[in-house]
Design a protein around this motif. Structure first.
Motif, PDB file in Angstrom:
ATOM      1  N   ASP A  41     -26.688 -39.899 -41.390  1.00 26.51           N
ATOM      2  CA  ASP A  41     -25.672 -39.037 -40.801  1.00 26.51           C
ATOM      3  C   ASP A  41     -25.851 -38.943 -39.294  1.00 26.51           C
ATOM      4  OD1 ASP A  41     -28.032 -37.729 -41.886  1.00 26.51           O
ATOM      5  OD2 ASP A  41     -27.259 -35.925 -40.935  1.00 26.51           O
ATOM      6  N   PHE A 104     -16.490 -37.190 -41.152  1.00 25.89           N
ATOM      7  CA  PHE A 104     -16.461 -36.165 -42.199  1.00 25.89           C
ATOM      8  C   PHE A 104     -17.590 -35.174 -41.955  1.00 25.89           C
ATOM      9  CE2 PHE A 104     -17.050 -34.244 -46.300  1.00 25.89           C
ATOM     10  CZ  PHE A 104     -15.795 -34.263 -46.884  1.00 25.89           C
ATOM     11  N   CYS A 106     -19.513 -32.059 -43.654  1.00 28.56           N
ATOM     12  CA  CYS A 106     -19.670 -31.317 -44.899  1.00 28.56           C
ATOM     13  C   CYS A 106     -19.901 -29.848 -44.579  1.00 28.56           C
ATOM     14  CB  CYS A 106     -20.832 -31.869 -45.709  1.00 28.56           C
ATOM     15  SG  CYS A 106     -21.098 -30.959 -47.245  1.00 28.56           S
ATOM     16  N   THR A 111     -23.850 -31.920 -42.621  1.00 30.89           N
ATOM     17  CA  THR A 111     -24.041 -33.248 -42.049  1.00 30.89           C
ATOM     18  C   THR A 111     -22.695 -33.815 -41.604  1.00 30.89           C
ATOM     19  OG1 THR A 111     -23.927 -34.210 -44.247  1.00 30.89           O
ATOM     20  CG2 THR A 111     -26.111 -33.915 -43.343  1.00 30.89           C
ATOM     21  N   THR A 112     -22.761 -34.665 -40.594  1.00 28.96           N
ATOM     22  CA  THR A 112     -21.579 -35.373 -40.114  1.00 28.96           C
ATOM     23  C   THR A 112     -21.757 -36.834 -40.452  1.00 28.96           C
ATOM     24  OG1 THR A 112     -21.323 -33.812 -38.317  1.00 28.96           O
ATOM     25  CG2 THR A 112     -20.198 -35.921 -38.080  1.00 28.96           C
ATOM     26  N   ILE A 113     -20.773 -37.415 -41.110  1.00 32.79           N
ATOM     27  CA  ILE A 113     -20.904 -38.776 -41.609  1.00 32.79           C
ATOM     28  C   ILE A 113     -19.780 -39.639 -41.050  1.00 32.79           C
ATOM     29  CG2 ILE A 113     -20.996 -40.187 -43.729  1.00 32.79           C
ATOM     30  CD1 ILE A 113     -21.549 -37.098 -44.947  1.00 32.79           C
ATOM     31  N   LEU A 115     -17.231 -42.312 -41.723  1.00 32.16           N
ATOM     32  CA  LEU A 115     -16.610 -43.008 -42.848  1.00 32.16           C
ATOM     33  C   LEU A 115     -16.058 -44.327 -42.298  1.00 32.16           C
ATOM     34  CD1 LEU A 115     -14.767 -40.057 -44.648  1.00 32.16           C
ATOM     35  CD2 LEU A 115     -17.006 -41.033 -45.163  1.00 32.16           C
ATOM     36  N   CYS A 142     -19.220 -33.149 -49.067  1.00 37.77           N
ATOM     37  CA  CYS A 142     -19.618 -34.552 -49.134  1.00 37.77           C
ATOM     38  C   CYS A 142     -20.037 -34.953 -50.548  1.00 37.77           C
ATOM     39  CB  CYS A 142     -20.743 -34.834 -48.144  1.00 37.77           C
ATOM     40  SG  CYS A 142     -22.355 -34.264 -48.697  1.00 37.77           S
ATOM     41  N   ASN A 143     -20.265 -36.253 -50.738  1.00 41.99           N
ATOM     42  CA  ASN A 143     -20.582 -36.734 -52.090  1.00 41.99           C
ATOM     43  C   ASN A 143     -21.990 -36.346 -52.553  1.00 41.99           C
ATOM     44  OD1 ASN A 143     -21.953 -38.479 -50.437  1.00 41.99           O
ATOM     45  ND2 ASN A 143     -21.202 -40.340 -51.387  1.00 41.99           N
ATOM     46  N   ASN A 144     -22.818 -35.873 -51.598  1.00 44.97           N
ATOM     47  CA  ASN A 144     -24.127 -35.367 -51.998  1.00 44.97           C
ATOM     48  C   ASN A 144     -24.053 -33.959 -52.553  1.00 44.97           C
ATOM     49  OD1 ASN A 144     -26.352 -37.034 -51.827  1.00 44.97           O
ATOM     50  ND2 ASN A 144     -26.309 -36.990 -49.583  1.00 44.97           N
TER      51      ASN A 144
END
Ligand SMILES: [Zn+2]
Ligand SMILES: [Zn+2]
Ligand SMILES: [Zn+2]
Length: 148
Positions: A41, A104, A106, A111-113, A115, A142-144
């Motif tokens: 991230d 993205f 969360c 966290t900043t991800i 994509l 997020c997916n986590n």
């Protein structure tokens, strides 16, 4: 896993990134690049300072990040809490960033991800307006953190 082998391949990776951008390998560049390569991230300036401040002063950290942004190694991500975040680029070149992907954030784990595969949507502007860049930030889970 063989720790020595992983450290070595990380070193190789850092070496090849810096060489490609015609940058000499310094301790601060190595350290900060390691932080990016080890995480998935985006990192805030504060995160980086916290993790590198035992060895480097603020000015060194700031300059290293500026160099990375100028050379197309990392890009900045604006955020709503006024802390700039940084993330690794894919194929950016000196002075030109091609990071037109969506970011993205969360709202659970913060966290900043990047994509990387999600491209910012085309936006029609009224006559007389010209666009320089688009930053799309999506807030959500997020997916986590999401429950399957
Ligand atoms: Zn970039
Ligand atoms: Zn999350
Ligand atoms: Zn990104």
């Amino acid at each position: 896993m063989d720790v020595l082998a992983t450290t070595k391949s990380l070193d190789n990776k850092i070496g090849s990134i810096l060489r490609k951008k015609n940058l000499s390998i310094t301790d601060s560049r190595k350290k900060i690049l390691t932080l990016f390569l080890q995480g998935t991230d985006a990192l805030t300036h504060g995160d980086i300072e916290k993790k590198a401040s035992d060895k480097f002063d603020r000015v060194t950290i700031y300059r290293t990040l500026q160099t990375f942004v100028e050379k197309g190694i990392v890009h900045t991500i604006p955020s709503t809490d006024n802390s700039i975040r940084y993330a690794l680029c894919n194929d950016c070149t000196e002075g030109h960033h091609y990071d037109d992907h969506v970011h993205f954030i969360c709202s659970n784990c913060n966290t900043t991800i990047c994509l990387d595969d999600v491209v910012s949507p085309a936006i029609e502007l009224p006559a007389g307006y010209s666009m320089q860049n688009v930053q799309v930030i999506i807030n959500g889970i997020c997916n986590n953190c999401g429950i399957e």
